[in-house]
Design a protein around this motif. Structure first.
Motif: not given
Length: 306
Positions: A292-296
């Motif tokens: 999630y953090l990688t994408a956002e």
């Protein structure tokens, strides 16, 4: 105490004491009395018939036997948690706590809203967020993930690059009206700089010119600070000019409280990385947060591909 009575709780207490080197620190972390932690360790030593720690007045350190037992306990506890995660995944959504560390300004300005949205999607996952600009030891502090700005050399953790954080030179209109607008690196002489004292080399400003030329000029001023949010306030208040991460001041630029200065001269960008405690990377809730953090984070203004 019989060997058959060795419990996972006693193992967990032992592992955390081994990692933190302090009974009192582990007691505070686990929310139990120091005497309980000490008793867990003593009961393990009695059951095993060996001393696991060499104790001094200030800290405890693993003995040779303790180091071997620590490695076995880590494997056992990982297997137990993995088994729990696999069974949980077949029956319900991932649940539990993820412990996350982040630099203070990025965590306040950008990460917190992302965490709120993540928890809305995954209501059974708790996030324990610690904001600090200090480089921490993930194992010692019991942290699963850490977001860090700047070059890293910690070989004990997995590292995922999240991109580069673009910086630009900014100042408030009130400051520029008072001191004038610099056009070239030479014009910066005599200007008031907002300098970050916790960043090595911040007393020099390095810029790249339109043709790739490198300029290095002295950088100082009457206000020096060790926190990005305080630097943001000083810039907005017209106390000086300085380099700032785009994500730190994007709203101030949008509403005109700050302006870009010398846009033809680039300030070096800063790597943004996610540190991952290796033994926690396969846990479902941790994997979810990593992805999630990688994408956002890639969508945050000023975060550019590596």
């Amino acid at each position: 105490m019989d060997k058959s009575e060795i419990s996972l709780d006693r193992m967990r207490s032992f592992v955390r004491v081994a990692e933190r080197g302090s009974l009192s620190a582990v007691a505070r972390e686990l929310g139990i009395g120091q005497s309980s932690v000490s008793r867990h360790v003593q009961e393990l030593e009695d059951a095993l018939g060996v001393a696991l720690f060499a104790r001094t007045t200030r800290r405890v350190a693993l003995t040779e036997e303790g180091a071997r037992y620590y490695a076995h306990c880590l494997q056992i506890l990982r297997l137990v948690e993995r088994a729990h995660e696999e069974m949980q995944a077949t029956a319900e959504a991932p649940a539990g706590v993820v412990r996350l560390s982040c630099t203070a300004a990025f965590g306040t300005r950008q990460l917190s809203p992302l965490i709120f949205a993540f928890q809305d999607r995954h209501p059974d996952i708790d996030i324990d967020l610690s904001l600090t600009d200090e480089r921490i030891n993930l194992v010692q502090e019991g942290v699963d993930l850490a977001l860090r700005l700047g070059p890293l050399s910690d070989s004990s953790t997995k590292l995922r690059s999240l991109g580069n954080s673009r910086r630009l030179l900014v100042a408030a209109p009130s400051y520029l009206a008072r001191y004038g607008r610099p056009r070239t690196p030479a014009d910066l002489a005599g200007h008031q700089g907002i300098r970050m004292t916790n960043i090595a080399g911040s007393d020099r400003l390095v810029l790249s010119g339109p043709g790739g030329e490198r300029f290095e000029v002295p950088f100082g001023g009457r206000f020096r600070v060790d926190h990005g949010l305080a630097a943001r306030e000083a810039l907005a208040a017209g106390r000086g000019l300085g380099p700032a991460h785009r994500w730190l001041v994007d709203d101030l630029l949008a509403d005109g409280r700050l302006e870009s200065v010398m846009p033809d001269y680039a300030v070096a960008s800063v790597p943004l990385s996610l540190l991952i405690r290796p033994e926690r990377a396969s846990i479902a809730r941790v994997r979810l947060l990593i992805d999630y953090l990688t994408a956002e984070i890639a969508r945050i203004p000023g975060i550019e591909p590596s």
